[in-house]
Design a protein around this motif. Sequence first.
Motif, PDB file in Angstrom:
ATOM      1  N   LEU A   1      29.500  36.524  32.632  1.00 28.03           N
ATOM      2  CA  LEU A   1      29.461  35.068  32.783  1.00 28.03           C
ATOM      3  C   LEU A   1      29.788  34.659  34.215  1.00 28.03           C
ATOM      4  O   LEU A   1      30.427  35.405  34.954  1.00 28.03           O
ATOM      5  CB  LEU A   1      30.480  34.423  31.841  1.00 28.03           C
ATOM      6  N   PRO A   2      29.358  33.443  34.618  1.00 23.78           N
ATOM      7  CA  PRO A   2      29.852  32.908  35.891  1.00 23.78           C
ATOM      8  C   PRO A   2      31.376  32.876  35.872  1.00 23.78           C
ATOM      9  O   PRO A   2      31.990  32.574  34.842  1.00 23.78           O
ATOM     10  CB  PRO A   2      29.261  31.490  35.929  1.00 23.78           C
ATOM     11  N   THR A   3      31.992  33.197  37.000  1.00 24.34           N
ATOM     12  CA  THR A   3      33.451  33.343  37.050  1.00 24.34           C
ATOM     13  C   THR A   3      34.172  32.082  36.587  1.00 24.34           C
ATOM     14  O   THR A   3      35.193  32.153  35.897  1.00 24.34           O
ATOM     15  CB  THR A   3      33.881  33.705  38.483  1.00 24.34           C
ATOM     16  N   LYS A   4      33.637  30.911  36.934  1.00 27.75           N
ATOM     17  CA  LYS A   4      34.302  29.667  36.545  1.00 27.75           C
ATOM     18  C   LYS A   4      34.365  29.532  35.025  1.00 27.75           C
ATOM     19  O   LYS A   4      35.385  29.117  34.463  1.00 27.75           O
ATOM     20  CB  LYS A   4      33.565  28.477  37.155  1.00 27.75           C
ATOM     21  N   GLN A   5      33.288  29.908  34.335  1.00 29.27           N
ATOM     22  CA  GLN A   5      33.270  29.827  32.876  1.00 29.27           C
ATOM     23  C   GLN A   5      34.145  30.911  32.257  1.00 29.27           C
ATOM     24  O   GLN A   5      34.820  30.683  31.249  1.00 29.27           O
ATOM     25  CB  GLN A   5      31.834  29.933  32.372  1.00 29.27           C
ATOM     26  N   ALA A   6      34.122  32.113  32.851  1.00 26.10           N
ATOM     27  CA  ALA A   6      34.961  33.193  32.323  1.00 26.10           C
ATOM     28  C   ALA A   6      36.437  32.835  32.445  1.00 26.10           C
ATOM     29  O   ALA A   6      37.225  33.062  31.514  1.00 26.10           O
ATOM     30  CB  ALA A   6      34.660  34.490  33.067  1.00 26.10           C
ATOM     31  N   ALA A   7      36.826  32.251  33.580  1.00 26.82           N
ATOM     32  CA  ALA A   7      38.226  31.887  33.789  1.00 26.82           C
ATOM     33  C   ALA A   7      38.670  30.791  32.830  1.00 26.82           C
ATOM     34  O   ALA A   7      39.838  30.740  32.430  1.00 26.82           O
ATOM     35  CB  ALA A   7      38.434  31.441  35.236  1.00 26.82           C
ATOM     36  N   SER A   8      37.742  29.921  32.436  1.00 28.04           N
ATOM     37  CA  SER A   8      38.102  28.823  31.537  1.00 28.04           C
ATOM     38  C   SER A   8      38.522  29.317  30.161  1.00 28.04           C
ATOM     39  O   SER A   8      39.209  28.606  29.427  1.00 28.04           O
ATOM     40  CB  SER A   8      36.934  27.839  31.408  1.00 28.04           C
ATOM     41  N   THR A   9      38.141  30.549  29.783  1.00 31.55           N
ATOM     42  CA  THR A   9      38.535  31.067  28.462  1.00 31.55           C
ATOM     43  C   THR A   9      40.027  31.351  28.406  1.00 31.55           C
ATOM     44  O   THR A   9      40.588  31.487  27.314  1.00 31.55           O
ATOM     45  CB  THR A   9      37.774  32.364  28.132  1.00 31.55           C
ATOM     46  N   SER A  10      40.691  31.433  29.555  1.00 28.54           N
ATOM     47  CA  SER A  10      42.120  31.763  29.562  1.00 28.54           C
ATOM     48  C   SER A  10      42.971  30.664  28.944  1.00 28.54           C
ATOM     49  O   SER A  10      44.138  30.895  28.620  1.00 28.54           O
ATOM     50  CB  SER A  10      42.591  32.042  30.988  1.00 28.54           C
ATOM     51  N   VAL A  11      42.413  29.454  28.754  1.00 34.27           N
ATOM     52  CA  VAL A  11      43.180  28.355  28.150  1.00 34.27           C
ATOM     53  C   VAL A  11      43.079  28.370  26.630  1.00 34.27           C
ATOM     54  O   VAL A  11      43.748  27.583  25.956  1.00 34.27           O
ATOM     55  CB  VAL A  11      42.698  26.989  28.691  1.00 34.27           C
ATOM     56  N   LEU A  12      42.238  29.269  26.058  1.00 35.45           N
ATOM     57  CA  LEU A  12      42.057  29.281  24.612  1.00 35.45           C
ATOM     58  C   LEU A  12      43.305  29.752  23.879  1.00 35.45           C
ATOM     59  O   LEU A  12      43.708  29.169  22.877  1.00 35.45           O
ATOM     60  CB  LEU A  12      40.877  30.183  24.242  1.00 35.45           C
ATOM     61  N   ALA A  13      43.905  30.840  24.376  1.00 36.70           N
ATOM     62  CA  ALA A  13      45.080  31.414  23.733  1.00 36.70           C
ATOM     63  C   ALA A  13      45.656  32.472  24.666  1.00 36.70           C
ATOM     64  O   ALA A  13      45.017  32.885  25.641  1.00 36.70           O
ATOM     65  CB  ALA A  13      44.712  32.038  22.384  1.00 36.70           C
ATOM     66  N   LYS A  14      46.867  32.963  24.350  1.00 39.60           N
ATOM     67  CA  LYS A  14      47.485  33.996  25.173  1.00 39.60           C
ATOM     68  C   LYS A  14      46.621  35.248  25.222  1.00 39.60           C
ATOM     69  O   LYS A  14      46.555  35.920  26.250  1.00 39.60           O
ATOM     70  CB  LYS A  14      48.871  34.335  24.629  1.00 39.60           C
ATOM     71  N   LYS A  15      45.951  35.578  24.098  1.00 41.62           N
ATOM     72  CA  LYS A  15      45.085  36.756  24.053  1.00 41.62           C
ATOM     73  C   LYS A  15      44.022  36.687  25.140  1.00 41.62           C
ATOM     74  O   LYS A  15      43.723  37.676  25.816  1.00 41.62           O
ATOM     75  CB  LYS A  15      44.416  36.870  22.683  1.00 41.62           C
TER      76      LYS A  15
ATOM     77  N   PHE B   1      41.024  26.771  43.164  1.00 45.91           N
ATOM     78  CA  PHE B   1      40.395  27.513  42.070  1.00 45.91           C
ATOM     79  C   PHE B   1      40.381  29.011  42.366  1.00 45.91           C
ATOM     80  O   PHE B   1      40.702  29.838  41.503  1.00 45.91           O
ATOM     81  CB  PHE B   1      38.968  27.005  41.847  1.00 45.91           C
ATOM     82  N   VAL B   2      40.026  29.390  43.592  1.00 52.04           N
ATOM     83  CA  VAL B   2      40.009  30.810  43.944  1.00 52.04           C
ATOM     84  C   VAL B   2      41.421  31.390  43.867  1.00 52.04           C
ATOM     85  O   VAL B   2      41.636  32.476  43.287  1.00 52.04           O
ATOM     86  CB  VAL B   2      39.418  31.019  45.351  1.00 52.04           C
ATOM     87  N   ASP B   3      42.393  30.686  44.428  1.00 51.91           N
ATOM     88  CA  ASP B   3      43.784  31.167  44.384  1.00 51.91           C
ATOM     89  C   ASP B   3      44.260  31.351  42.955  1.00 51.91           C
ATOM     90  O   ASP B   3      44.883  32.367  42.612  1.00 51.91           O
ATOM     91  CB  ASP B   3      44.708  30.171  45.110  1.00 51.91           C
ATOM     92  N   ARG B   4      43.979  30.365  42.107  1.00 47.84           N
ATOM     93  CA  ARG B   4      44.448  30.402  40.719  1.00 47.84           C
ATOM     94  C   ARG B   4      43.772  31.530  39.933  1.00 47.84           C
ATOM     95  O   ARG B   4      44.411  32.218  39.138  1.00 47.84           O
ATOM     96  CB  ARG B   4      44.168  29.044  40.072  1.00 47.84           C
ATOM     97  N   THR B   5      42.489  31.725  40.176  1.00 51.06           N
ATOM     98  CA  THR B   5      41.753  32.763  39.451  1.00 51.06           C
ATOM     99  C   THR B   5      42.261  34.153  39.827  1.00 51.06           C
ATOM    100  O   THR B   5      42.454  35.015  38.959  1.00 51.06           O
ATOM    101  CB  THR B   5      40.251  32.662  39.756  1.00 51.06           C
ATOM    102  N   LEU B   6      42.462  34.388  41.114  1.00 49.99           N
ATOM    103  CA  LEU B   6      42.978  35.686  41.539  1.00 49.99           C
ATOM    104  C   LEU B   6      44.378  35.930  40.981  1.00 49.99           C
ATOM    105  O   LEU B   6      44.716  37.063  40.593  1.00 49.99           O
ATOM    106  CB  LEU B   6      42.994  35.768  43.065  1.00 49.99           C
ATOM    107  N   ALA B   7      45.181  34.867  40.907  1.00 47.43           N
ATOM    108  CA  ALA B   7      46.531  35.012  40.356  1.00 47.43           C
ATOM    109  C   ALA B   7      46.499  35.341  38.871  1.00 47.43           C
ATOM    110  O   ALA B   7      47.331  36.106  38.371  1.00 47.43           O
ATOM    111  CB  ALA B   7      47.326  33.730  40.602  1.00 47.43           C
ATOM    112  N   LEU B   8      45.528  34.769  38.136  1.00 50.61           N
ATOM    113  CA  LEU B   8      45.418  35.033  36.701  1.00 50.61           C
ATOM    114  C   LEU B   8      45.200  36.509  36.397  1.00 50.61           C
ATOM    115  O   LEU B   8      45.616  37.005  35.356  1.00 50.61           O
ATOM    116  CB  LEU B   8      44.254  34.225  36.106  1.00 50.61           C
ATOM    117  N   GLN B   9      44.548  37.204  37.318  1.00 46.99           N
ATOM    118  CA  GLN B   9      44.219  38.607  37.060  1.00 46.99           C
ATOM    119  C   GLN B   9      45.370  39.561  37.349  1.00 46.99           C
ATOM    120  O   GLN B   9      45.293  40.750  37.012  1.00 46.99           O
ATOM    121  CB  GLN B   9      42.995  39.016  37.875  1.00 46.99           C
TER     122      GLN B   9
END
Length: 654
Positions: free
Chosen positions: A294-308, A346-354
């Motif tokens: 998926l596009p990275t922006k859409q993939a990152a948005s799944t992180s708000v669904l649940a802790k999993k 957005f870039v900073d937050r996405t890299l931090a999520l990983q």
Amino acid sequence: MSLSLKRKNKNLLLPSDLFMSNTLVKLTLGTQIYLDKFPPNTNVSLPALKSLFIDSVVFVGDDLCGVLLRGCPLLEELFVRHEKCEGTPFYIYNPTIKNLSVYYDFGLVRDGGMSFDTPSIVSLNYSDYALEGYTDLNLASLVEARLDVRYSKRIKDPDLTGLIIGISNVQTLHLSPGSADVIARCVEHGLVLPLFKNLVKLSFGSYNERGWKLLPYLIKQSPKLETLIIQGLDGYGGDLAIHMFQEKVEELLTSIHVSGRRELGSVYMEASTGLRDEISWLPDEVLGKILSLLPTKQAASTSVLAKKWRHVFRLVHTLDFDDSDLLQPEEGKEGWPVIRESFRNFVDRTLALQCGSPINNFSLKFHIHEMKEMAHVFSWICNALERALKSLSIDTVVIGRDDLCGVLLRGCPLLEELYVRHRKCEGALFYIYNPTIRKLSVNCEFEFARDGMSFDTPSLVSLNYSDYALEAYTDMNLASLVEARLDIRYSKWIKNPDLTGLIIGISNVQTLHLSPATADVIARCEDGLVLPVFKNLVKLSFGSFNERGWKLLPYLLKQSPKVETLIIQGLDCGYTGDVTIGLFQVKELHVVGYKGTAKELQHLKSLLAGTECIPKVRVEFQEDVVVDHATIIQTRMDLFTLVGVVSIDVVYYD
């Protein structure tokens, strides 16, 4: 010649002597046609027939396979459809059929079940009610099978053993939900699935729990499976343990497609709120692969669904950041700084999520408008390079002159692929150094004089280089290069380009692609440039838009003693007919962008003057050219007459 006979509502009786023709290639019969019983010793003669379509045609006894098909020695495609039991053939025999489609839509007991004795068949599409037996199946050459076998209460004890064993050599298998249900019923009554030793792609669907329970067993019997396509998840009961094949998932599944969904990027996902419930049963490793598509922006948005899902996003191995995806206002207008800051955050937050998880591919396209933004870019690339990165793509990114190769790439020991694109001179690279890169693409789109270019990449296998011709190419280390693609353009700002270092550097390649502009620039350098011997070159792609470029071709071929395949384009551009490549060793000639004009044909004839014979020629028509059957025939005749071609392929766009 083709013949189509159809009659609706009333029965049509055809004489048997209809089936005598030396020119008939395609025959369609249907619907509700009754054929006379072929008289004894009838000789059906359809020596040219390749395709036969039969829709609800009533044959008497064994007349279809025993008489009609025996008179079709070249038959390759057979389609049979019946909605009633009367006149239905219960076995199909033919030694030449490659594509067979059988559709029976009546659930009645039939004596003898069904047989397929088709040793040359490659593709089988079989739709029927499950029968009590499948015998005498000869499907030795089968590559793909599509089964839609349904359960009928009138056939109490279906036995698919013979059918399943018969198709067990396939590489691709499509099972409808009805088929999964029937096979599962048979497994419950003793059917042992064979080993599908060649199966690499499986399409599976089910509408009930019984069918879903078959899936792990089927996957277990398919050791080479790479692609799994599933549909009907709304019939999944939730108690199927996917861990039955979870241990094999990395080696087993290179792609998973969930059918019956709205397409989003390259993955199919449910548009409703039931997304998480429907695919969360998949292993985290598989979910990570899906999100990576998926596009990275859409993939990152799944992180708000649940802790999993926050954990799953750490397994995403591809990150692609592109500031052009933003709806940017004109520079300087209100809202511009806010949008720029939003992208950086957005870039900073996405890299931090990983959390520093390994990634394979990192792509960054970022238009720098303030020098202070360079610090962000440097930080992002450093973050990626520290995570076992294998592929890096940077587009319109300004980095200090020596920072990329002198600092960043030195800390990336696993990098295999690098893509660099610059539209402005500022921040452009002047040398590429890395000992591990195997694939390199460099695209410079500005025509200003600069200090030349260097490639010190000893492991490089593939080079794609697009630029304006420079005054020098030095320190070229391309010892492992196999393929090079050059698009070098002439610029009035660079008066004395010298490609000597570049041409010598790539002289070990096996495959070389030269654009028309490149041919022109190399030809301009001909006064001082001596072409080296391309001792390993076997495939050359060459184009030109002027006479100067075409004059280069004979010289280039002379310096390439092992060339076997020559691809040319631009015969209608600049070629004047006075350039001849003469007798040479080429085994295949490809003509790209062909329009079929008399001018092109004459140019080709002049170009190949003195050539005795080319074993194979491939002509690819330009996309906007309308090509009919007469054009194809004429092209083949012209080329055969021209150079005595043994084999001719004509490619065109529908």
